[in-house]
Design an enzyme around this catalytic site. Structure first.
Site, PDB file in Angstrom:
ATOM      1  CD  GLN A  73      -2.823   1.125   2.384  1.00  0.00           C
ATOM      2  OE1 GLN A  73      -2.104   1.327   3.501  1.00  0.00           O
ATOM      3  NE2 GLN A  73      -4.152   1.040   2.279  1.00  0.00           N
TER       4      GLN A  73
ATOM      5  CE1 TYR B  50      -2.417   8.611   8.526  1.00  0.00           C
ATOM      6  CE2 TYR B  50      -3.469   6.800   7.322  1.00  0.00           C
ATOM      7  CZ  TYR B  50      -3.000   7.128   8.462  1.00  0.00           C
ATOM      8  OH  TYR B  50      -2.784   6.685   9.696  1.00  0.00           O
TER       9      TYR B  50
ATOM     10  NE  ARG C 138      -8.568   0.205   2.725  1.00  0.00           N
ATOM     11  CZ  ARG C 138      -8.709  -0.804   3.800  1.00  0.00           C
ATOM     12  NH1 ARG C 138      -7.537  -0.469   4.839  1.00  0.00           N
ATOM     13  NH2 ARG C 138      -9.352  -1.664   4.185  1.00  0.00           N
TER      14      ARG C 138
ATOM     15  N   GLY D  24      -9.260  -8.042   8.488  1.00  0.00           N
ATOM     16  CA  GLY D  24      -8.326  -7.427   8.865  1.00  0.00           C
ATOM     17  C   GLY D  24      -7.886  -8.084  10.359  1.00  0.00           C
ATOM     18  NE  ARG D  25     -10.526  -4.520  13.749  1.00  0.00           N
ATOM     19  CZ  ARG D  25     -11.492  -3.691  14.092  1.00  0.00           C
ATOM     20  NH1 ARG D  25     -11.529  -3.295  15.466  1.00  0.00           N
ATOM     21  NH2 ARG D  25     -12.656  -3.511  13.489  1.00  0.00           N
TER      22      ARG D  25
ATOM     23  CB  CYS E 156     -10.841 -10.512  16.171  1.00  0.00           C
ATOM     24  SG  CYS E 156     -10.413  -9.018  16.262  1.00  0.00           S
TER      25      CYS E 156
ATOM     26  CB  CYS F 165      -3.191  -9.969  19.345  1.00  0.00           C
ATOM     27  SG  CYS F 165      -4.875 -10.920  19.039  1.00  0.00           S
TER      28      CYS F 165
END
Ligand code: FMN
Ligand code: SF4
Length: 364
Positions: A95, A168, A216, A310-311, A334, A353
């Site tokens: 990315q 951003y 994205r 993701g997570r 998660c 985590c």
């Protein structure tokens, strides 16, 4: 199950619809630890891995490496990483991101040599302690995205993603809240889209037609007067015309809102579905996708072409494999506690985590 159907993105075959979206862990970029982390997710069945936000400077400027390697050695390490990931049938890309520092946009904690490079803080238009970018700087940044994409290709990566979300720089140009420019890069929707589109057009021009370029989108900003879904749908249509091969739909809101601790499964999927209804290129969605049933429903109902997990892939690197083997009950779920995000974004330490003690130790 559609989740395990392959899909082609501009000549790149993805073995399934499961994508690990960009997530910074502060493990470094290509060191043994980072490699172990990515390779474990590839082994665990994810079809696609998006390496997290990295400033183009790291791919184009030896200076960034401050004597600890250079661009050429970085590309060689990327090539090695990409090869290791592909051994498991997964694809890996990077990315490209620009924060608010110019010319070198590094934010501390990458563990890639230059942890902090100081410079002016910049924005599309002057705000708080940031100064507005000049036209020449805008052109430089656009060029840097494109050159970095070419380098990523040389470094053996399968694709690049331009980070146009999460508040951003690229997203700030699109945002009516953050972009107060009075030239062709600000004002009307057409002008606010221009920076992102120019990044894509120049990248496409330089990297060639046959290299996958993802984008994205930050589809919605919660703040009054911010980005609306209606604007983002138009943006997606233009991004497709500009040469984007896949649209990855997230939020325009910054950390921690892009990783919501609560809310329904697939919380950002309705935005992706609205975008998918207007474009032909594949669309990926994210947002608390935890179960195979939710992921499959998004695909079956035609809301998404790819599912960003993701997570849940931090918590259990083998989520995809367990689902494929019919052992979903063995998945370590998660908790959406956001300890990982807090570590990276607030404490600037390595992610950890509570349900995955192996996180970051996978390569040892
Ligand atoms: C620790 C952490 C780091 C992240 N870093 C990035 C990043 O570098 N670039 C990006 O676009 N999103 C980043 N994200 C957002 C994720 O890509 C994803 O969109 C978000 O977590 C929602 O998906 P999920 O609910 O499946 O986790 C990050 C999220 C987490 C938890
Ligand atoms: S359990 Fe918490 S720390 Fe682990 S991945 Fe999920 S949100 Fe991150």
């Amino acid at each position: 199950m559609k989740l395990f159907d392959p899909i082609e993105i501009n000549g790149m075959t993805l073995k399934n619809r499961i994508v690990m979206p960009a997530m910074h862990m502060n493990f470094g970029v290509t060191n043994r630890r980072a490699r172990g982390y990515y390779v474990e997710r590839a082994k665990g069945g994810a079809g696609t891995i998006i390496m997290p936000a990295l400033t183009p400077d790291a791919l184009i400027s030896d200076e960034v490496w401050q004597g600890r390697g250079n661009v050429a050695s970085f590309l060689a390490r990327l090539q090695q990483l990409a090869g290791e990931v592909r051994q498991y049938g997964a694809r890996i890309g990077l990315q490209l991101w620009m924060g608010d520092m110019f010319p070198a946009g590094l934010w501390g904690g990458y563990g890639m040599g230059a942890d902090i490079i100081t410079g002016d803080r910049v924005a599309p238009s002057a705000a708080a302690a940031k100064r507005g970018l000049t036209k020449m700087e805008i052109e430089t940044i656009i060029e840097n995205f494109a050159v970095a994409a070419v380098r990523a290709r040389e470094g053996g990566l399968d694709f690049v993603e331009i980070h146009g979300a999460h508040g951003y720089l690229v997203e700030q140009f699109f945002s009516p809240l953050f972009n107060q420019r009075s030239d062709e890069y600000g004002g009307s929707l057409k002008n606010r889209m221009r920076f992102g589109l120019d990044c894509v057009r120049r990248t496409r021009e330089m990297v060639g037609r046959d290299y996958p370029v993802l984008f994205r989108v930050g589809a919605v900003e919660k703040l009054a007067g911010g980005v609306t879904l209606a604007d983002s749908v138009e943006y997606a249509v233009e991004l497709e015309k500009a040469g984007v091969d896949l649209i990855d739909v997230s939020t325009g809101d910054p950390s921690p809102y892009f990783s919501p601790p609560e809310g329904p499964e697939g919380c950002f999927v309705p935005w992706a579905a609205a975008i998918k209804a207007r474009v032909k290129v594949p669309v990926m969605g994210v947002g608390r996708i935890l179960t195979a049933a939710a992921a499959e429903e998004c695909l079956q109902k035609g809301y998404l072409d790819l599912v960003g997990v993701g997570r849940q892939l931090i918590a259990d690197a083998h989520w995809a494999e367990k689902i494929a083997e019919g052992s979903e009950r063995d998945v370590v779920s998660c908790l959406y506690c956001n300890s990982c995000l807090d570590a990276v974004m607030v404490k600037h330490t390595e992610a950890s985590c509570p349900v995955n003690p192996d996180l970051g130790q996978e390569g040892s």
